[in-house]
Design an enzyme around this catalytic site. Structure first.
Site, short mmCIF file in Angstrom:
data_model
loop_
_atom_site.label_atom_id
_atom_site.label_comp_id
_atom_site.label_asym_id
_atom_site.label_seq_id
_atom_site.Cartn_x
_atom_site.Cartn_y
_atom_site.Cartn_z
N GLU A 1 39.69 44.82 38.99
CA GLU A 1 37.93 44.53 39.66
C GLU A 1 38.36 43.96 41.35
O GLU A 1 36.80 44.86 42.21
CB GLU A 1 37.28 43.82 39.10
CG GLU A 1 37.40 43.94 37.54
CD GLU A 1 36.62 43.57 36.68
OE1 GLU A 1 35.55 44.19 36.07
OE2 GLU A 1 36.50 42.05 36.21
N GLU B 1 40.12 42.76 29.28
CA GLU B 1 39.12 41.62 28.39
C GLU B 1 38.56 42.00 27.40
O GLU B 1 38.47 40.74 27.02
CB GLU B 1 37.63 41.84 29.65
CG GLU B 1 38.36 41.27 31.15
CD GLU B 1 38.61 42.06 32.25
OE1 GLU B 1 38.22 42.17 33.66
OE2 GLU B 1 39.06 43.13 31.55
#
Length: 254
Positions: free
Chosen positions: A108, A128
């Site tokens: 990210e 995640e």
């Protein structure tokens, strides 16, 4: 500045290095504030024209420090978000130089950047979901704007990784270089950017970023205020004069 984030500036280029190799450069609170401080300095210092973010010892970033997270520590900077960058990327060009893994929050961070230079052995992903979490630092909203939606969906809900070559094929990264050369290649790219007119570079970035949300019919007129600042600048005259005189321009950033 935290020792876990090293910042160097040379020739108008800032290099920010996440320096937690024992933790695969995972982002804790200190790293988040270190990056946030660096991004603030980047935007405020007129002598810096571009920046690079990378990781120490052959790894870009493995994401949020889960051990710190379990203890209640969040790597979030108020107003800037995860890693001091997810909610407020800099206004100046930022390049990710990726070696090894860019995973979860590390991925990210990379997709917050304007350009990505990757080693050929790098791996990318937002795993995640494998830890019962979700890619809330931009993976679920930025990634579908940068690669096909169905591919972004697959990465988000499987948590699987992709190779540098696959990321390049998807248009996610700009250049692939041999392992160990990502920072060198990113620095060369940053030098090319830094040699250009800073007002024109900043306006070009702003238009490309903001026009993604503009209605098609409004795009041309809505870019005009940004362009007016460029064409009315003394740098625009300097660029034209330097071209006519066959010399390198001397930018003043105004």
């Amino acid at each position: 500045m935290s020792e876990e984030v090293q910042v160097a500036v040379a020739d108008g280029i800032m290099t920010v290095t996440i320096n937690r190799p024992a933790a695969r450069n995972a982002v804790n609170r200190a790293v988040a504030f270190g990056i946030g401080d660096a991004m603030k300095a980047l935007d405020e210092d007129a002598s810096i024209h571009a920046a690079i973010i990378t990781g120490a010892s052959g790894t870009f970033c493995s994401g949020m420090d889960l051990k710190a997270f379990v203890s209640g520590e969040l790597p979030i900077v108020p107003g800037r978000g995860f890693a001091g960058i997810a909610e407020a990327p800099p206004s100046k060009p930022l390049i990710a130089a990726v070696e090894g893994f860019a995973l979860a929050g590390g991925f990210e961070i990379a997709i917050c950047c304007d350009l990505i230079v990757s080693a050929d052995n790098a791996k990318f992903g937002i795993p995640e979901v494998k830890r019962g979490l979700a890619a809330g630092a931009g993976g679920l909203v930025r990634l579908p704007r940068q690669i096909p939606r169905r591919v972004a969906m697959e990465l988000a809900i499987t948590g699987d990784f992709i190779s540098a070559q696959r990321a390049y094929e998807l248009g996610l990264i700009n250049r692939i270089v041999p392992a160990g050369q990502a920072l060198e290649a990113a620095t060369a790219l940053a030098r090319t950017i830094a040699a250009n007119g800073p007002i024109a570079v900043k306006a070009s970035k702003q238009i490309i970023e903001q026009s993604q949300d503009w209605p098609h019919g409004d795009a041309i007129p809505r870019q005009q205020p940004f362009l007016d600042a460029v064409f009315r600048s003394s740098d625009a005259i300097e660029g034209a004069r330097a071209f006519a005189e066959k010399r390198a321009p001397v930018w003043k950033g105004k």
